[in-house]
Write a protein that holds these residues in place. Structure first.
Motif, PDB file in Angstrom:
ATOM      1  N   GLU A 184      33.864  12.145 -90.111  1.00  0.00           N
ATOM      2  CA  GLU A 184      32.893  11.144 -89.683  1.00  0.00           C
ATOM      3  C   GLU A 184      32.297  10.509 -90.928  1.00  0.00           C
ATOM      4  O   GLU A 184      31.750  11.193 -91.786  1.00  0.00           O
TER       5      GLU A 184
ATOM      6  N   ARG B 137      34.261   7.772 -86.759  1.00  0.00           N
ATOM      7  CA  ARG B 137      35.186   8.884 -86.940  1.00  0.00           C
ATOM      8  C   ARG B 137      36.536   8.307 -87.334  1.00  0.00           C
ATOM      9  O   ARG B 137      37.070   7.445 -86.652  1.00  0.00           O
TER      10      ARG B 137
ATOM     11  N   SER C 182      40.159  14.838 -89.157  1.00  0.00           N
ATOM     12  CA  SER C 182      39.203  13.777 -88.839  1.00  0.00           C
ATOM     13  C   SER C 182      37.914  14.004 -89.622  1.00  0.00           C
ATOM     14  O   SER C 182      37.506  15.138 -89.870  1.00  0.00           O
TER      15      SER C 182
END
Length: 76
Positions: free
Chosen positions: A14, A23, A12
């Motif tokens: 951001e 995100r 992940s």
């Protein structure tokens, strides 16, 4: 297709769009590195990766014929 047998990696990040931060999840298939799922949640990215994998290799993952027969095994 048995989804428990597919190795994958979820990452992940951001992202800053200037007006908001989001995100984003990337799900990379470790069997075929050209298959990638992208989504706003882990589940969404995994669903996209599985859909892409089934589109590319769906005919290879036939649940009815797994390639093994009971007669082909022997005890040593």
């Amino acid at each position: 297709m048995d989804l428990s047998a597919i190795p994958y990696l979820i990452v992940s990040r951001e992202l800053d769009f200037g007006f908001s931060k989001e995100r984003v999840y990337l799900c990379l298939c470790l069997v075929d590195h050209m298959v990638l799922g992208i989504g706003l949640s882990r589940d969404e990215s995994l669903r996209h990766m599985v859909a892409e994998l089934e589109d590319r290799h769906g005919e290879q993952f036939d649940d009815e014929d797994d390639g093994f027969e009971l007669d082909s095994f022997s005890n040593n």
